[in-house]
Design a protein around this motif. Structure first.
Motif, mmCIF file in Angstrom:
data_model
loop_
_atom_site.group_PDB
_atom_site.id
_atom_site.type_symbol
_atom_site.label_atom_id
_atom_site.label_comp_id
_atom_site.label_asym_id
_atom_site.label_seq_id
_atom_site.Cartn_x
_atom_site.Cartn_y
_atom_site.Cartn_z
ATOM 1 N N GLY A 3 -2.776 11.201 -7.048
ATOM 2 C CA GLY A 3 -3.912 11.973 -6.590
ATOM 3 C C GLY A 3 -4.830 11.315 -5.606
ATOM 4 O O GLY A 3 -5.484 11.989 -4.833
ATOM 5 N N SER A 4 -4.974 9.992 -5.594
ATOM 6 C CA SER A 4 -5.929 9.348 -4.708
ATOM 7 C C SER A 4 -5.307 8.096 -4.114
ATOM 8 O O SER A 4 -4.830 7.227 -4.855
ATOM 9 N N MET A 5 -5.302 8.004 -2.798
ATOM 10 C CA MET A 5 -4.754 6.831 -2.133
ATOM 11 C C MET A 5 -5.213 6.808 -0.687
ATOM 12 O O MET A 5 -5.678 7.805 -0.141
ATOM 13 N N THR A 6 -5.099 5.635 -0.092
ATOM 14 C CA THR A 6 -5.394 5.444 1.328
ATOM 15 C C THR A 6 -4.078 5.204 2.061
ATOM 16 O O THR A 6 -3.207 4.491 1.549
ATOM 17 N N GLU A 7 -3.945 5.803 3.234
ATOM 18 C CA GLU A 7 -2.764 5.578 4.059
ATOM 19 C C GLU A 7 -3.183 5.162 5.467
ATOM 20 O O GLU A 7 -4.148 5.693 6.012
ATOM 21 N N VAL A 8 -2.447 4.212 6.011
ATOM 22 C CA VAL A 8 -2.608 3.781 7.398
ATOM 23 C C VAL A 8 -1.244 3.895 8.051
ATOM 24 O O VAL A 8 -0.275 3.287 7.582
ATOM 25 N N THR A 9 -1.154 4.674 9.102
ATOM 26 C CA THR A 9 0.139 4.965 9.712
ATOM 27 C C THR A 9 0.174 4.553 11.186
ATOM 28 O O THR A 9 -0.860 4.485 11.849
ATOM 29 N N ILE A 10 1.378 4.296 11.652
ATOM 30 C CA ILE A 10 1.653 4.251 13.096
ATOM 31 C C ILE A 10 2.747 5.268 13.349
ATOM 32 O O ILE A 10 3.760 5.291 12.648
ATOM 33 N N GLU A 11 2.532 6.115 14.330
ATOM 34 C CA GLU A 11 3.421 7.252 14.545
ATOM 35 C C GLU A 11 3.601 7.531 16.029
ATOM 36 O O GLU A 11 2.787 7.123 16.859
ATOM 37 N N VAL A 17 4.157 4.112 7.146
ATOM 38 C CA VAL A 17 3.021 4.645 6.391
ATOM 39 C C VAL A 17 2.693 3.588 5.349
ATOM 40 O O VAL A 17 3.419 3.427 4.370
ATOM 41 N N ASP A 18 1.624 2.833 5.553
ATOM 42 C CA ASP A 18 1.251 1.750 4.654
ATOM 43 C C ASP A 18 0.284 2.263 3.593
ATOM 44 O O ASP A 18 -0.742 2.881 3.917
ATOM 45 N N THR A 19 0.594 2.015 2.325
ATOM 46 C CA THR A 19 -0.235 2.480 1.222
ATOM 47 C C THR A 19 0.013 1.603 0.013
ATOM 48 O O THR A 19 1.065 0.950 -0.104
ATOM 49 N N THR A 47 5.550 1.926 3.173
ATOM 50 C CA THR A 47 5.606 0.488 2.928
ATOM 51 C C THR A 47 4.427 0.082 2.058
ATOM 52 O O THR A 47 3.304 0.549 2.285
ATOM 53 N N PHE A 48 4.689 -0.792 1.068
ATOM 54 C CA PHE A 48 3.590 -1.224 0.218
ATOM 55 C C PHE A 48 2.641 -2.130 0.984
ATOM 56 O O PHE A 48 3.045 -3.080 1.651
#
Length: 253
Positions: free
Chosen positions: A79-87, A104-106, A124-125
């Protein structure tokens, strides 16, 4: 937003929703590139999408406050997380304007397992965190040698491949370029030997400008794009909140 882009964002899902997410405090940073420079990063059956004369690479960071897998209620684990992506912005032969994620880093392990198994999306963790204070948004993602952040036997345990971004939120923005860079109707992903399309639906986005205060890290090195952070993005936008629904599209090739 132009009428066609508004219709693009709100187009009905072709199939039932697979997941529904509440996104908050979204940062969109985009850089111009030559299409030929990005062609090797996109899956078969797609090509880099040319918008305003350029192909585009994006860094997107956001917080999920709620995730649902219909018909079930919101999941506590997802339900709750932060994601940082390069696309990379992509388009396929049917004219569907999407994105291809390079990473997608999370920190959410269940999401990583599900995305790899079901979606073909390269999660990716990483220790990814987001914070808002007033009109300032901060995101930081740091990968570690293993998913628990401890050293492997014989390894140094030194963190690697990080990204940090801090922006100050500005005034509302309504331009065709801003809408085109952020209103993408799905994900083009490599899944085994084929390219699949996951449809994305959301209301028209109420975008705001942003001022870059900090951008650093070597995360682009991990996805074959060294030097991406060496200059400020060509477009920098913020979205306060939206609800995103994903559904199965089809096999592209």
């Amino acid at each position: 937003m132009t009428g066609s882009l508004a219709e693009r964002a709100a187009a009905p899902l072709a199939h039932r929703a697979v997941t529904v997410h509440a996104w908050e405090d979204v940062v969109f940073a985009h850089w111009r590139r030559e299409p030929e420079a990005l062609a090797r990063f996109v899956p078969r059956g797609t090509r880099p999408d040319v918008v305003d004369g350029s192909a585009w690479v994006g860094l997107t960071a956001y917080v999920f406050r709620e995730t649902r897998v219909p018909p079930f209620p919101p999941s506590g684990r997802l339900g709750s997380m932060t994601e940082v992506t390069i696309e990379v912005l992509t388009v396929d032969d049917r004219g569907r304007h999407g994105v291809t994620y390079r990473t997608v880093d999370t920190a959410n392990v269940p999401a990583i397992v599900a995305a790899h198994a079901l979606l073909g999306v390269p999660y990716t963790f990483a220790h990814a965190r987001g914070k808002r204070r007033g009109d300032t948004l901060r995101y930081r993602s740091v990968r570690h040698p293993d998913r628990l952040g401890r050293a492997r036997p014989g390894g140094s345990g030194r963190p690697r491949h990080a990204a940090s971004v801090r922006v100050a939120v500005g005034s509302p923005v309504s331009s065709p370029l801003a809408a085109d860079l952020t209103t993408r109707v799905g994900i083009h992903a490599r899944q085994f030997a084929q390219t699949v399309f996951w449809q994305r639906q959301h209301p028209p986005l109420a975008l705001r400008s942003a001022h870059l205060e900090r951008l650093e890290g070597d995360l682009p090195d991990a996805v074959g794009m060294p030097g991406l952070f060496d200059r400020a993005p060509d477009s920098l936008l913020v979205l306060d909140a939206t609800t995103v629904r994903y559904g199965w599209g089809d096999v592209v090739r």
